[in-house]
Design a protein around this motif. Structure first.
Motif, PDB file in Angstrom:
ATOM      1  N   ARG A 162      -6.868 -34.980 -50.975  1.00  0.00           N
ATOM      2  CA  ARG A 162      -8.098 -34.296 -50.582  1.00  0.00           C
ATOM      3  C   ARG A 162      -9.001 -34.100 -51.797  1.00  0.00           C
ATOM      4  N   ASP A 163      -8.418 -33.601 -52.879  1.00  0.00           N
ATOM      5  CA  ASP A 163      -9.236 -33.279 -54.046  1.00  0.00           C
ATOM      6  C   ASP A 163      -9.778 -34.525 -54.740  1.00  0.00           C
ATOM      7  N   TYR A 164      -8.963 -35.579 -54.818  1.00  0.00           N
ATOM      8  CA  TYR A 164      -9.446 -36.828 -55.428  1.00  0.00           C
ATOM      9  C   TYR A 164     -10.619 -37.365 -54.601  1.00  0.00           C
ATOM     10  N   HIS A 165     -10.374 -37.426 -53.311  1.00  0.00           N
ATOM     11  CA  HIS A 165     -11.402 -37.999 -52.443  1.00  0.00           C
ATOM     12  C   HIS A 165     -12.710 -37.218 -52.570  1.00  0.00           C
ATOM     13  N   SER A 166     -12.604 -35.915 -52.543  1.00  0.00           N
ATOM     14  CA  SER A 166     -13.787 -35.066 -52.612  1.00  0.00           C
ATOM     15  C   SER A 166     -14.427 -35.107 -53.998  1.00  0.00           C
ATOM     16  N   MET A 167     -13.638 -34.861 -55.028  1.00  0.00           N
ATOM     17  CA  MET A 167     -14.178 -34.801 -56.390  1.00  0.00           C
ATOM     18  C   MET A 167     -14.768 -36.151 -56.822  1.00  0.00           C
ATOM     19  N   PHE A 168     -14.062 -37.243 -56.548  1.00  0.00           N
ATOM     20  CA  PHE A 168     -14.561 -38.550 -57.002  1.00  0.00           C
ATOM     21  C   PHE A 168     -15.727 -39.048 -56.152  1.00  0.00           C
ATOM     22  N   ASN A 169     -16.009 -38.331 -55.084  1.00  0.00           N
ATOM     23  CA  ASN A 169     -17.215 -38.646 -54.318  1.00  0.00           C
ATOM     24  C   ASN A 169     -18.300 -37.605 -54.555  1.00  0.00           C
ATOM     25  N   GLY A 170     -18.117 -36.812 -55.607  1.00  0.00           N
ATOM     26  CA  GLY A 170     -19.199 -35.940 -56.057  1.00  0.00           C
ATOM     27  C   GLY A 170     -19.317 -34.566 -55.424  1.00  0.00           C
ATOM     28  N   LEU A 171     -18.308 -34.153 -54.631  1.00  0.00           N
ATOM     29  CA  LEU A 171     -18.405 -32.872 -53.936  1.00  0.00           C
ATOM     30  C   LEU A 171     -17.185 -32.004 -54.240  1.00  0.00           C
ATOM     31  N   CYS A 209     -18.561 -24.230 -60.059  1.00  0.00           N
ATOM     32  CA  CYS A 209     -17.455 -23.283 -60.237  1.00  0.00           C
ATOM     33  C   CYS A 209     -16.532 -23.660 -61.388  1.00  0.00           C
ATOM     34  N   GLY A 210     -16.729 -24.854 -61.970  1.00  0.00           N
ATOM     35  CA  GLY A 210     -15.910 -25.226 -63.119  1.00  0.00           C
ATOM     36  C   GLY A 210     -14.561 -25.829 -62.766  1.00  0.00           C
ATOM     37  N   TRP A 211     -14.263 -25.985 -61.470  1.00  0.00           N
ATOM     38  CA  TRP A 211     -12.988 -26.605 -61.093  1.00  0.00           C
ATOM     39  C   TRP A 211     -12.933 -28.001 -61.698  1.00  0.00           C
ATOM     40  N   PHE A 212     -11.786 -28.373 -62.253  1.00  0.00           N
ATOM     41  CA  PHE A 212     -11.702 -29.700 -62.843  1.00  0.00           C
ATOM     42  C   PHE A 212     -10.339 -30.315 -62.555  1.00  0.00           C
ATOM     43  N   LEU A 213     -10.292 -31.617 -62.675  1.00  0.00           N
ATOM     44  CA  LEU A 213      -9.001 -32.290 -62.608  1.00  0.00           C
ATOM     45  C   LEU A 213      -9.060 -33.558 -63.437  1.00  0.00           C
ATOM     46  N   TYR A 214      -7.893 -33.978 -63.854  1.00  0.00           N
ATOM     47  CA  TYR A 214      -7.735 -35.248 -64.546  1.00  0.00           C
ATOM     48  C   TYR A 214      -6.857 -36.114 -63.659  1.00  0.00           C
ATOM     49  N   ALA A 215      -7.234 -37.373 -63.523  1.00  0.00           N
ATOM     50  CA  ALA A 215      -6.383 -38.277 -62.742  1.00  0.00           C
ATOM     51  C   ALA A 215      -6.191 -39.550 -63.536  1.00  0.00           C
ATOM     52  N   ASN A 216      -5.041 -40.124 -63.370  1.00  0.00           N
ATOM     53  CA  ASN A 216      -4.780 -41.412 -63.980  1.00  0.00           C
ATOM     54  C   ASN A 216      -5.753 -42.418 -63.344  1.00  0.00           C
ATOM     55  N   LEU A 217      -6.278 -43.313 -64.166  1.00  0.00           N
ATOM     56  CA  LEU A 217      -7.350 -44.202 -63.714  1.00  0.00           C
ATOM     57  C   LEU A 217      -6.947 -45.033 -62.493  1.00  0.00           C
ATOM     58  N   ALA A 218      -5.709 -45.530 -62.502  1.00  0.00           N
ATOM     59  CA  ALA A 218      -5.255 -46.349 -61.372  1.00  0.00           C
ATOM     60  C   ALA A 218      -5.260 -45.532 -60.082  1.00  0.00           C
ATOM     61  N   ALA A 219      -4.794 -44.288 -60.157  1.00  0.00           N
ATOM     62  CA  ALA A 219      -4.747 -43.439 -58.957  1.00  0.00           C
ATOM     63  C   ALA A 219      -6.160 -43.092 -58.496  1.00  0.00           C
ATOM     64  N   ALA A 220      -7.035 -42.804 -59.460  1.00  0.00           N
ATOM     65  CA  ALA A 220      -8.409 -42.434 -59.116  1.00  0.00           C
ATOM     66  C   ALA A 220      -9.152 -43.609 -58.481  1.00  0.00           C
ATOM     67  N   LEU A 221      -8.845 -44.825 -58.951  1.00  0.00           N
ATOM     68  CA  LEU A 221      -9.533 -46.005 -58.423  1.00  0.00           C
ATOM     69  C   LEU A 221      -9.232 -46.235 -56.944  1.00  0.00           C
TER      70      LEU A 221
END
Ligand SMILES: [Zn+2]
Ligand SMILES: [Zn+2]
Length: 293
Positions: A162-171, A209-221
């Protein structure tokens, strides 16, 4: 960001047991179909306050900001729903804890065994031998069955998707604010997360709100369309596996710093997908190469 008078007043409004009780009662009365509207007497009974005057005083304090006074009764406003969510989150933050258990697979750095555990509302994946951490991320304990340690992995996977999908799509999934993403390798950032260094990560941060995450590039892609298409057309369901696994084969071919460009490829069934991303984790180019092409 300064805190203004109205923010202070908002938090003061919540700092009262009866008022929190009213918000909880309205939240708890809500079913699957929507949020409840309760008549004055129903709400009073659900809150468990006998004194009419006392109850009415506190209810009126909430009206406007957290509670809406409708023709047929009282209901939570959007801020009231948010407050109820905060109460529920807080209450579920019990002492659920899962001791480290074997995760299978090997540590990328030292080849040691991996393990997972859950503590203080966060799921952890790390190497047993060298201690290097792959993931540390908040997961609601309501998603976890203490009798089934592996349930941590499913809960973490659901949250990350959920968070990857949302964050990497700008929301931002937490406050709906705008999110900025960037590719990072700088060691200065590792200390915040204890994540492994020497690896390219995608950093996403909410500007509100400053929420952040780090994802491995392969997973984020995997949240990017060309990658999903590539696998889909080859009969591979990217979502059948946990998002934090590194089984999907992504190989970095080249990296430039100025401007930042990372080129790499995925392999699947003899075919290859070349992907080039920029510093903001935008896919700027991709090419599919078929085996016999
Ligand atoms: Zn290790
Ligand atoms: Zn946010």
């Amino acid at each position: 960001m300064g805190v203004d008078e109205s923010s202070r007043r908002t938090f003061e409004l919540l700092a009262n047991e009866t008022r929190l009780g009213i918000i909880s009662a309205l939240g708890e009365a809500s079913g699957e179909g929507g949020y409840a509207t309760l008549a004055f007497s129903e709400l009073q009974e659900a809150t468990g306050v006998e004194d009419n005057g006392h109850f009415n005083y506190h209810l009126q304090e909430l009206v406007g900001e957290f509670v809406e006074d409708r023709e047929d009764g009282y209901a939570l406003t959007l801020a009231g729903i948010r407050a109820y969510q905060a109460i529920v989150t807080r209450q579920s933050k019990t002492s659920v804890r899962i001791d480290p258990f074997d995760l299978g697979g090997e540590c990328d750095s030292c080849g040691g065994d991996r393990e997972a555990w859950y503590k203080n509302g966060r799921a952890y994946l790390a190497c047993k031998s060298c201690g290097e951490r792959e993931i540390r991320y908040p997961v609601s304990s309501t998603q976890i069955d203490p009798e089934e340690p592996e349930s941590v992995l499913d809960a973490l996977d659901a949250r990350l998707r959920r968070d990857y999908h949302s964050m990497f799509n700008g929301l931002c999934p937490y406050c709906t604010g705008p999110v900025v993403t960037s590719i990072q390798q700088s060691s200065g950032h590792w200390e915040e997360t204890d994540m492994r260094s020497g690896e390219l990560l995608v950093h996403a941060a909410c500007k509100e709100c400053g929420w952040f995450l780090y994802a491995n590039l392969a997973a984020a892609l995997r949240s990017k369309e060309p990658v999903q298409e590539f696998y889909l057309h080859r009969g591979v369901d990217l979502w059948a596996e946990h998002v934090m696994t590194t089984e999907i084969d992504w190989i970095v071919d080249s990296m430039d710093r100025d401007p930042v460009r990372v080129c790499g490829h995925f392999n699947c069934g003899g075919d290859r997908l070349d992907v080039e991303v920029d510093e903001n984790f935008g896919v700027i180019d991709y090419t599919v190469r078929e085996e016999d092409g």
